[in-house]
Scaffold this active site. Structure first.
Site, PDB file in Angstrom:
ATOM      1  N   CYS A 484       0.870  -1.171   0.000  1.00 45.52           N
ATOM      2  CA  CYS A 484       0.000   0.000   0.000  1.00 45.52           C
ATOM      3  C   CYS A 484       0.908   1.222   0.000  1.00 45.52           C
ATOM      4  O   CYS A 484       2.028   1.169  -0.498  1.00 45.52           O
ATOM      5  CB  CYS A 484      -0.942  -0.027   1.199  1.00 45.52           C
ATOM      6  SG  CYS A 484      -0.086  -0.028   2.783  1.00 45.52           S
ATOM      7  N   ILE A 485       0.464   2.317   0.561  1.00 44.20           N
ATOM      8  CA  ILE A 485       1.248   3.540   0.511  1.00 44.20           C
ATOM      9  C   ILE A 485       2.517   3.433   1.337  1.00 44.20           C
ATOM     10  O   ILE A 485       3.545   4.003   0.992  1.00 44.20           O
ATOM     11  CB  ILE A 485       0.398   4.742   0.983  1.00 44.20           C
ATOM     12  CG1 ILE A 485      -0.738   4.965  -0.026  1.00 44.20           C
ATOM     13  CG2 ILE A 485       1.237   6.009   1.116  1.00 44.20           C
ATOM     14  CD1 ILE A 485      -1.707   6.039   0.395  1.00 44.20           C
TER      15      ILE A 485
END
Length: 541
Positions: A484-485
């Site tokens: 993810c981020i």
């Protein structure tokens, strides 16, 4: 069983994020283009009417419309990638494209063969540009134009089905053995072929099923519009509930363009449908009457409090419920802008509708409530459902457009949405942007916030990847992984092979969490993609 279902829907929800991220960014550009194209702004600032400025405005608008126009295909590919295992994602994505093309093409073939196809509008416009557009009768019959093919409009639901089946077919058939004469087609070549065959059949069947749904919607719309205030509630509620299927376009079009929406005389001429009636009333300088009997099912009236006020309030609630607010704020701002300026809510709704169906039902019910309240107070609003039209077709047309009730309901909706979304997300631990599993410690969450400001790399990333693989139990124990981020999200076959103590001390990482027995999160911060690429390299050796 419960954990498997939870894991499946969590994976399905995450698989939407790729499409949602692209959609929210480009719809933000669409919002900017809509502002530059607004005739009121052009009148006030004539320079905006310059050919090059308008070209840029149109380019910005089109960039958002590309994603909206081909949203089923975008979601099909996004879901196929998100739900596939590592090493199979590109095959699943290609299978999704093949499956979607087969579905629309064979739907078109069935429509043509059995005389089901309706005649579209064909116009040669300026500069000899050909335009083929959907008629109202085509909408009723669930027919539309996709990539130049007249086919059945299955909406986003069609894309979800294609993406899910493509991921399944890739997993099921990527090791499929075939007779020697067909050996070239086995292995990674076979999933797209299998998906194509599946959606060949689906495409042939759909034209006989989907129009029946359309006929039912037409009958339901006529029944609903005659049911008073409760009918107004149902109109708004059903319109939102149909969003995942794409059938909401049919629902509101019946009110916009047919007698379902009413018939009215405006300045000596009769108009049919809420769209024609409200437009005529705005254009007639002498008109100052009450159209509350018409606007009670006018999408612009009932949806404005939700799109201009409610959705931004909900996104503020999502931001407030986020544990990592740096992660949540970017997508919240872009989704709120899309709704506020352009009246486009899909980037917001696809953030949570499959993760939290109950919350989506609440959203639909609040939309219905907006319609019902404005009907109850006899509002007669003529504008569209964004802030620009609220100002110019509401405030500036106050003698004929009752914008004050719309605004008051909107302000109330802002706070209702904000508190409801924050409460629901926290109460049921919904994985909206910026939220992590309950197993995370405060130390991990604080580390992730620090990581959002970028970390200073001290070790060679390839060495970090080697260490990570070792502590995960070796290459063969890694089932799948993504990022993810700020985190590497890794799934393993045998949790007993994990060295959890060592995983907490992986060089350059800021911590480790374990949301389930088979899933491990390693926090690397905003440079996580670089560590993901290093892991790719090491696993491919």
């Amino acid at each position: 069983m419960r954990k498997k279902l939870q894991s499946y829907f969590s994976m399905l929800g995450r698989s939407f994020l790729l499409a949602v991220a692209a959609m929210s960014f480009f719809v933000l550009l669409l919002s900017l283009g809509a502002v530059l194209k607004n005739p009121f702004f052009i009148d006030a600032v004539p320079f905006l009417g310059n050919t090059w400025v308008q070209f840029i405005a149109n380019a910005l608008s089109e960039s958002g419309l590309v994603i909206i126009r081909f949203m089923p295909l975008v979601f099909a590919v996004s879901i196929a990638i998100g739900m596939s295992e590592k090493g199979s994602k590109e095959i699943a994505a290609f299978s999704a494209v093949v499956g979607y093309l087969f579905m629309i093409t064979f739907s078109s073939l069935a429509m043509s063969t059995f005389g089901l196809a309706l005649k579209p509008d064909v116009v040669v416009g300026e500069n000899n540009m050909l335009a083929i557009s959907q008629t109202l009768e085509m909408r009723k019959a669930m027919q539309t134009m996709v990539l130049g093919v007249q086919t059945i409009d299955t909406g986003v639901l069609g894309g979800v089905i294609v993406g899910t089946v493509s991921a399944w077919a890739t997993k099921r058939f990527k090791t499929q053995s075939l007779p020697m004469i067909f050996s070239f087609y086995r292995g990674k070549h076979f999933p797209p072929i299998a998906t194509g065959f599946i959606f060949m059949v689906v495409g042939i069947v759909i034209p006989f099923i989907w129009p029946v749904i359309g006929g039912g919607i037409y009958s339901a719309a006529k029944l609903v519009t005659g049911a008073g205030v409760f009918g107004s509630f149902l109109f708004g509620f059903i319109e939102r509930m149909l969003i995942p299927t794409g059938l909401h376009h049919v629902w509101y079009s019946l009110a916009h363009f047919t007698p379902v929406g009413g018939t009215k005389e405006i300045c000596g001429q009769f108009y049919t449908g809420t769209k024609a009636i409200t437009t005529a009333a705005l254009g007639c300088g002498k008109f100052s009457g009450d159209l509350s009997d018409i606007t009670r099912v006018w999408l612009g009236q009932g949806a404005t409090p939700i799109k201009v006020f409610g959705v931004p309030g909900a996104l503020l609630g999502i931001y407030l419920a986020a544990k990592n607010k740096n992660r949540a704020k970017v997508i919240a701002i872009s989704a709120a802008s899309a709704s506020f300026f352009a009246g486009v809510t899909e980037p917001f709704e696809f953030l949570f509708m499959f993760l939290a169906p109950g919350l989506f039902v609440i959203h639909a019910a609040l939309t219905g409530l907006s319609f019902a309240i404005l009907d109850l107070v006899n509002a007669s609003y003529l504008g569209g459902n964004n802030i620009i039209e609220l100002i110019f077709n509401g405030v500036f047309q106050g003698h004929k457009s009752t914008w004050i009730p719309v605004t008051l309901v909107g302000v109330a909706m802002f706070f209702i949405y904000m508190f409801t979304f924050k409460w629901y997300i926290e109460k049921f631990n919904i994985m909206t942007p910026g939220r992590e599993p309950e197993e995370d410690t405060e130390e991990i969450l604080h580390a992730e916030v620090a990581a959002s400001k970028l970390i200073i790399s001290k070790a060679d990333k390839n060495e970090v990847a080697k260490i990570l693989i070792e502590h995960l139990g070796g290459k063969d124990n890694i089932k799948d992984y993504t990022n993810c981020i700020s985190r590497l999200r890794i799934f393993v076959h045998d949790p007993s092979l994990l060295n959890e103590g060592a995983l907490k001390k992986v060089p350059d990482s800021l911590g480790m969490s374990k949301p389930s027995e088979e899933e491990v999160h390693i926090v690397f911060g905003m440079k996580v993609s670089e560590y993901r690429e290093a892991l790719d390299v090491q696993l491919d050796q």
